[in-house]
Scaffold this motif. Structure first.
Motif, PDB file in Angstrom:
ATOM      1  N   PRO A  65      -1.618  -0.523  -8.239  1.00  0.00           N
ATOM      2  CA  PRO A  65      -1.119  -1.065  -6.971  1.00  0.00           C
ATOM      3  C   PRO A  65      -2.095  -2.012  -6.292  1.00  0.00           C
ATOM      4  N   GLY A  66      -3.396  -1.890  -6.619  1.00  0.00           N
ATOM      5  CA  GLY A  66      -4.380  -2.796  -6.030  1.00  0.00           C
ATOM      6  C   GLY A  66      -4.099  -4.239  -6.395  1.00  0.00           C
ATOM      7  N   ILE A  67      -3.591  -4.449  -7.618  1.00  0.00           N
ATOM      8  CA  ILE A  67      -3.243  -5.806  -8.042  1.00  0.00           C
ATOM      9  C   ILE A  67      -2.062  -6.330  -7.233  1.00  0.00           C
ATOM     10  N   ALA A  68      -1.085  -5.460  -6.965  1.00  0.00           N
ATOM     11  CA  ALA A  68       0.105  -5.874  -6.207  1.00  0.00           C
ATOM     12  C   ALA A  68      -0.267  -6.360  -4.819  1.00  0.00           C
ATOM     13  N   LEU A  69      -0.994  -5.538  -4.062  1.00  0.00           N
ATOM     14  CA  LEU A  69      -1.373  -5.925  -2.707  1.00  0.00           C
ATOM     15  C   LEU A  69      -2.422  -7.030  -2.712  1.00  0.00           C
ATOM     16  N   GLY A  70      -3.360  -6.957  -3.671  1.00  0.00           N
ATOM     17  CA  GLY A  70      -4.397  -7.977  -3.749  1.00  0.00           C
ATOM     18  C   GLY A  70      -3.810  -9.352  -3.987  1.00  0.00           C
ATOM     19  N   ASN A  71      -2.769  -9.414  -4.810  1.00  0.00           N
ATOM     20  CA  ASN A  71      -2.122 -10.703  -5.085  1.00  0.00           C
ATOM     21  C   ASN A  71      -1.501 -11.286  -3.829  1.00  0.00           C
ATOM     22  N   LEU A 117       1.716  -2.086   9.430  1.00  0.00           N
ATOM     23  CA  LEU A 117       2.265  -1.141   8.442  1.00  0.00           C
ATOM     24  C   LEU A 117       1.205  -0.711   7.432  1.00  0.00           C
ATOM     25  N   ALA A 118       0.271  -1.616   7.125  1.00  0.00           N
ATOM     26  CA  ALA A 118      -0.797  -1.273   6.173  1.00  0.00           C
ATOM     27  C   ALA A 118      -1.662  -0.134   6.709  1.00  0.00           C
ATOM     28  N   PHE A 119      -1.829  -0.067   8.026  1.00  0.00           N
ATOM     29  CA  PHE A 119      -2.660   0.987   8.610  1.00  0.00           C
ATOM     30  C   PHE A 119      -2.005   2.370   8.519  1.00  0.00           C
ATOM     31  N   CYS A 120      -0.757   2.412   8.069  1.00  0.00           N
ATOM     32  CA  CYS A 120      -0.129   3.715   7.784  1.00  0.00           C
ATOM     33  C   CYS A 120      -0.685   4.310   6.491  1.00  0.00           C
ATOM     34  N   GLY A 121      -1.409   3.495   5.711  1.00  0.00           N
ATOM     35  CA  GLY A 121      -2.059   3.991   4.498  1.00  0.00           C
ATOM     36  C   GLY A 121      -1.277   3.785   3.228  1.00  0.00           C
ATOM     37  N   VAL A 122       0.028   3.580   3.340  1.00  0.00           N
ATOM     38  CA  VAL A 122       0.860   3.359   2.160  1.00  0.00           C
ATOM     39  C   VAL A 122       2.131   2.636   2.586  1.00  0.00           C
ATOM     40  N   PHE A 123       2.568   1.676   1.748  1.00  0.00           N
ATOM     41  CA  PHE A 123       3.840   0.993   1.988  1.00  0.00           C
ATOM     42  C   PHE A 123       4.933   1.809   1.299  1.00  0.00           C
ATOM     43  N   THR A 124       5.778   2.428   2.103  1.00  0.00           N
ATOM     44  CA  THR A 124       6.855   3.269   1.585  1.00  0.00           C
ATOM     45  C   THR A 124       8.171   2.492   1.597  1.00  0.00           C
ATOM     46  N   PRO A 267       6.090   3.584  -4.053  1.00  0.00           N
ATOM     47  CA  PRO A 267       5.178   3.402  -2.918  1.00  0.00           C
ATOM     48  C   PRO A 267       3.937   2.613  -3.325  1.00  0.00           C
ATOM     49  N   ILE A 268       3.349   1.887  -2.373  1.00  0.00           N
ATOM     50  CA  ILE A 268       2.166   1.066  -2.642  1.00  0.00           C
ATOM     51  C   ILE A 268       1.034   1.539  -1.734  1.00  0.00           C
ATOM     52  N   PRO A 269       0.113   2.358  -2.264  1.00  0.00           N
ATOM     53  CA  PRO A 269      -1.020   2.798  -1.436  1.00  0.00           C
ATOM     54  C   PRO A 269      -1.929   1.627  -1.082  1.00  0.00           C
ATOM     55  N   VAL A 270      -2.541   1.706   0.103  1.00  0.00           N
ATOM     56  CA  VAL A 270      -3.398   0.625   0.600  1.00  0.00           C
ATOM     57  C   VAL A 270      -4.862   1.016   0.423  1.00  0.00           C
ATOM     58  N   ASP A 271      -5.598   0.212  -0.332  1.00  0.00           N
ATOM     59  CA  ASP A 271      -7.033   0.423  -0.507  1.00  0.00           C
ATOM     60  C   ASP A 271      -7.721   0.300   0.856  1.00  0.00           C
ATOM     61  N   PRO A 272      -8.582   1.269   1.248  1.00  0.00           N
ATOM     62  CA  PRO A 272      -9.260   1.190   2.555  1.00  0.00           C
ATOM     63  C   PRO A 272     -10.018  -0.111   2.768  1.00  0.00           C
ATOM     64  N   GLU A 273     -10.479  -0.751   1.680  1.00  0.00           N
ATOM     65  CA  GLU A 273     -11.219  -2.009   1.818  1.00  0.00           C
ATOM     66  C   GLU A 273     -10.328  -3.104   2.404  1.00  0.00           C
TER      67      GLU A 273
END
Length: 320
Positions: A65-71, A117-124, A267-273
């Motif tokens: 999922p890091g690739i998905a959000l990172g992109n 929405l990212a601060f929720c920790g995961v995109f559901t 779901p897409i978890p959000v890396d804390p970084e």
């Protein structure tokens, strides 16, 4: 070396397939009598985001999922700093003549919504529904505004403007040629996305770099190449409205459509970084457009140097 070559091949297939799909879909719609207005607001917008969307879906399926959000986040940052910076080095972008305020405000609102929405920790699935609803409202507003413009200047005038804005448009293209474009696009997109994600993940593991950083750099820059090519041509033709509109529209769709649709897969978890650094870089880059949108400043060569250097510094910080 093999992983680099195969990921590069995947990116090339992805970009060519995305272009083929857009060309085929646009011309099929025009042959079937769909108004150019609808084509430009929907098919072209979604089609040009198809590579990023397929990467996001493939990354989620392959547990990266890091690739998905990172992109998505990396592409938005690159679109502003690199895609506007590099063309400005070649020729000043006459953004003082553009009227992009409304769409720019929508882009900022989309960015703030995405970060919230990212601060929720995961995109559901619920997060995705919110993003897609926002996208629907923006498309409805764009349709309403374009319809009002058509009534004001006359239907023929509006149709000509819309077709001029679609480089892929050829209302007389043969059906066999349209079919080839569609088939190549539909086959190539998933194939290219799979190759790129799989071997980008191998590269990340080989060099001890996180999948998130690979998404923010290698894949983000790669999927921003079509926007960069379009903006360079727009700069050479002195069509600053095309350049700025291309970046603003692409960023909105990246945030709302790609992540929104991708949540349907999982779901897409959000890396804390992301929450500590990358999302704020994306928002900061977006805010840099304020002088050009609201205060009628041109993006001069000096600004081109500043934007490009800022992107270089961002990459150095990521890879350090």
């Amino acid at each position: 070396m093999t992983a680099w070559l195969l990921s590069g091949l995947g990116l090339l297939i992805l970009l060519l397939a995305g272009d083929a799909l857009v060309r085929g879909a646009v011309n099929l719609s025009l042959r079937l009598g769909v108004p150019a207005l609808i084509v430009s607001l929907t098919i072209v917008a979604f089609g040009t985001s198809a590579p990023e969307l397929l990467i996001a879906i493939s990354a989620i399926k392959e547990n990266a999922p890091g690739i998905a959000l990172g992109n998505v986040v990396g592409s938005n940052t690159a679109n502003i700093l690199l895609v506007l910076g590099v063309p400005a080095l070649l020729s000043t972008l006459q953004t003082s003549e553009c009227n992009s305020r409304r769409n720019y405000v929508f882009m900022l609102m989309a960015s703030v919504l995405f970060i919230g929405l990212a601060f929720c920790g995961v995109f559901t699935l619920f997060s995705g529904a919110i993003l897609l609803t926002a996208l629907g409202l923006i498309l409805w507003n764009a349709f309403h505004e374009a319809h009002a413009h058509r009534k004001a200047c006359g239907q023929a005038c509006a149709e000509d403007e819309e077709l001029d804005g679609l480089e892929e448009a050829d209302p007389n293209m043969a059906y066999w040629k349209i079919s080839i474009y569609l088939v190549l696009g539909l086959i190539g997109l998933p194939m290219g996305a799979h190759l790129l994600v799989e071997y980008a993940t191998v590269i990340a593991r080989t060099y001890g770099v996180s999948e998130t950083v690979i998404g923010l750099t290698l894949i983000a820059v790669g999927t921003s190449l079509p926007e960069l090519a379009t903006t360079v041509m727009a700069a050479m033709r002195r069509q600053a409205d095309v350049a700025l509109g291309n970046v603003i529209g692409s960023n909105m769709f990246n945030l709302l459509a790609i992540v929104g649709i991708a949540t349907l897969v999982g779901p897409i978890p959000v890396d804390p970084e992301f929450l500590r650094f990358d999302l704020w870089v994306m928002l900061g880059a977006s805010l840099l457009l304020i002088p050009f949108v609201f205060f009628k400043q041109d993006i001069t060569r000096i600004w081109g140097v500043v934007l490009t250097l800022l992107y270089a510094v961002y990459l150095i910080v990521l890879l350090a």
